[in-house]
Design an enzyme around this catalytic site. Structure first.
Site, mmCIF file in Angstrom:
data_model
loop_
_atom_site.group_PDB
_atom_site.id
_atom_site.type_symbol
_atom_site.label_atom_id
_atom_site.label_comp_id
_atom_site.label_asym_id
_atom_site.label_seq_id
_atom_site.Cartn_x
_atom_site.Cartn_y
_atom_site.Cartn_z
ATOM 1 N N ASP A 107 2.786 4.052 2.404
ATOM 2 C CA ASP A 107 2.943 2.606 2.638
ATOM 3 C C ASP A 107 2.798 1.860 1.304
ATOM 4 O OD1 ASP A 107 3.115 0.245 4.138
ATOM 5 O OD2 ASP A 107 0.947 0.159 4.497
ATOM 6 N N HIS A 108 3.774 1.020 0.983
ATOM 7 C CA HIS A 108 3.734 0.205 -0.249
ATOM 8 C C HIS A 108 3.443 1.018 -1.515
ATOM 9 C CE1 HIS A 108 4.060 -3.709 1.769
ATOM 10 N NE2 HIS A 108 3.259 -3.206 2.694
ATOM 11 N N ASP A 155 7.638 -0.029 -3.267
ATOM 12 C CA ASP A 155 7.622 -1.494 -3.131
ATOM 13 C C ASP A 155 7.666 -2.137 -4.514
ATOM 14 O OD1 ASP A 155 7.347 -4.111 -2.589
ATOM 15 O OD2 ASP A 155 5.423 -3.969 -1.533
ATOM 16 N N HIS A 177 1.024 -10.163 5.791
ATOM 17 C CA HIS A 177 -0.021 -9.180 6.090
ATOM 18 C C HIS A 177 -1.314 -9.868 6.513
ATOM 19 C CE1 HIS A 177 2.511 -6.583 3.348
ATOM 20 N NE2 HIS A 177 2.366 -5.806 4.400
ATOM 21 N N GLY A 211 3.749 -6.564 8.338
ATOM 22 C CA GLY A 211 2.919 -7.697 8.769
ATOM 23 C C GLY A 211 3.141 -8.051 10.226
ATOM 24 N N ILE A 239 1.912 -1.729 11.592
ATOM 25 C CA ILE A 239 0.721 -2.317 12.226
ATOM 26 C C ILE A 239 -0.537 -1.750 11.563
ATOM 27 C CG2 ILE A 239 -0.609 -2.521 14.383
ATOM 28 C CD1 ILE A 239 2.054 -3.831 14.818
ATOM 29 N N THR A 291 -3.594 -4.411 10.864
ATOM 30 C CA THR A 291 -4.650 -5.362 11.246
ATOM 31 C C THR A 291 -5.163 -5.141 12.672
ATOM 32 O OG1 THR A 291 -3.871 -7.020 9.688
ATOM 33 C CG2 THR A 291 -5.095 -7.828 11.583
HETATM 34 O O1 G3H Z 1 0.042 -3.436 3.804
HETATM 35 C C1 G3H Z 1 -1.194 -3.453 3.748
HETATM 36 C C2 G3H Z 1 -1.991 -2.643 4.696
HETATM 37 O O2 G3H Z 1 -2.632 -3.466 5.633
HETATM 38 C C3 G3H Z 1 -2.964 -1.740 3.986
HETATM 39 O O3 G3H Z 1 -3.968 -2.413 3.285
HETATM 40 O O4 G3H Z 1 -4.381 -1.198 1.099
HETATM 41 O O5 G3H Z 1 -6.193 -2.527 2.224
HETATM 42 O O6 G3H Z 1 -5.426 -0.370 3.206
HETATM 43 P P1 G3H Z 1 -5.059 -1.587 2.390
HETATM 44 P P1 13P Z 2 -0.456 -6.125 9.531
HETATM 45 O O1 13P Z 2 -1.458 -6.565 8.491
HETATM 46 O O2 13P Z 2 0.174 -7.298 10.226
HETATM 47 O O3 13P Z 2 -0.992 -5.170 10.515
HETATM 48 O O4 13P Z 2 0.707 -5.377 8.709
HETATM 49 C C1 13P Z 2 0.535 -4.077 8.214
HETATM 50 C C2 13P Z 2 1.590 -3.685 7.233
HETATM 51 O O5 13P Z 2 2.613 -4.320 7.059
HETATM 52 C C3 13P Z 2 1.344 -2.460 6.448
HETATM 53 O O6 13P Z 2 2.406 -2.157 5.575
HETATM 54 ZN ZN ZN Z 3 3.204 -3.904 4.638
#
Ligand code: G3H
Ligand code: 13P
Ligand code: ZN
Length: 307
Positions: free
Chosen positions: A82-83, A104, A180, A211, A254, A256
């Protein structure tokens, strides 16, 4: 089953008109909740590892955990980065056995984003791994931002088509108003459905929505009942998520809502049972609420029975 390939899972989803949730994991309990629910509902699923998760638990640890646990379920599971911040991070994920990676570079100007993304596509495709990239920027969009400023952050449909063509990515993350975290604006968060329709007409690969947490009322109530002070969080309405899926959104991220569910369960046991000190009882309740919210997401996105 062995881990599934991201593009196989998402091409089918876009073709058949449903979406696959991509849940963030950070530990054993979250991974168990995701996999047990996916298996019970016969639903394909993405499990994603963020930079924060990597720093907390270790990229290899999480990759090994997910791969091993996924080998004992009979639904497609994609292990996704992710990212991913840069080329180096993407290579690290490829080495660790991820079957899908996100680069990203959306904060860079268009040409630089294309350049960085293309490099990652070459590396990932050389070992058969699928790639997500992002165009446009997710922001905390507030009511008082003027329309032109809002538009500046959102994905432009023509640019999106050019980006996909020039980079060769497998799925595209777009900015259409989501952000997010648990505070996505006041009242009903702004989602640009008209823009999404235009993007979907010009881009045929699966689209990704970041998000996307809903911050459900039952979780806000549980948090409040245990003394949490969150202010007034707002998520994406279920109806907006439902409306986005026929317009090409095939992967929905998802995090949060999982954080809220896990923490609500933990708080309930800790606050309600001052004598309890068995972590399994405490985390176990968190895992139970995680399963409940994960089930709701599969049902919302039409993923149930698709495996
Ligand atoms: O895209 C963001 C996600 O909610 C992950 O956030 O790097 O704090 O785990 P984090
Ligand atoms: P939320 O913060 O809305 O759950 O989004 C998560 C997200 O986009 C992780 O890449
Ligand atoms: Zn994201």
């Amino acid at each position: 089953m062995p881990l599934a390939l991201g593009k196989d899972v998402l091409n089918k989803a876009r073709r058949e008109g449903y979406a696959v949730p991509s849940f963030n994991t950070n530990n054993l309990e979250i991974t168990q909740a995701i996999l047990e629910t996916a298996e019970a509902l016969r639903a394909p699923v993405f499990i994603q590892v963020s930079d924060g998760a990597r720093k907390y638990a270790g990229l290899e640890n999480l990759a090994n955990l997910v791969r091993d646990m996924a080998s004992r379920v009979s639904v497609p599971v994609v292990l996704h980065l992710d990212h991913g911040a840069d080329y180096k991070m993407v290579l690290q994920a490829l080495r660790a056995g991820f079957t899908s990676v996100m680069i990203d570079a959306s904060h860079h100007p268009f040409e630089e984003n294309v350049h960085e993304t293309k490099k990652c596509v070459e590396a990932a495709h050389a070992v058969g791994v699928s790639v997500e990239a992002e165009l446009g920027r997710l922001q905390g969009i507030e009511d008082n931002i003027v329309v032109e400023a809002k538009d500046a952050f959102l994905t432009d449909p023509d640019e999106a088509a050019r980006f996909v063509e020039e980079t060769g990515i497998d799925y595209l993350a777009i900015a259409i108003g989501t952000s997010h975290g648990a505070y996505k604006g006041k009242g009903r968060p702004y989602i640009d459905h008209a823009r999404l329709e235009q993007i979907a007409q010009k881009v045929s690969i699966p689209l990704v929505l970041h998000g996307s947490s809903g911050v459900p009322q039952w979780l806000k109530d549980k948090m409040k009942a245990t003394g949490a002070d969150l202010g007034d969080p707002t998520g994406i309405h279920d109806e907006d998520v439902r409306r986005a899926i026929p317009n090409g959104i095939a992967k929905i991220n998802i995090d949060t809502d999982l954080r809220l569910a896990f923490t609500a369960g933990i708080r309930e046991v800790v606050m309600g049972n001052p004598k309890e000190f068995d972590p399994r009882k405490i985390l176990g309740k968190g895992r139970e609420y995680l399963k409940q919210v994960i089930r709701e997401k599969f049902e919302l996105m039409g993923t149930v029975g698709r495996a």
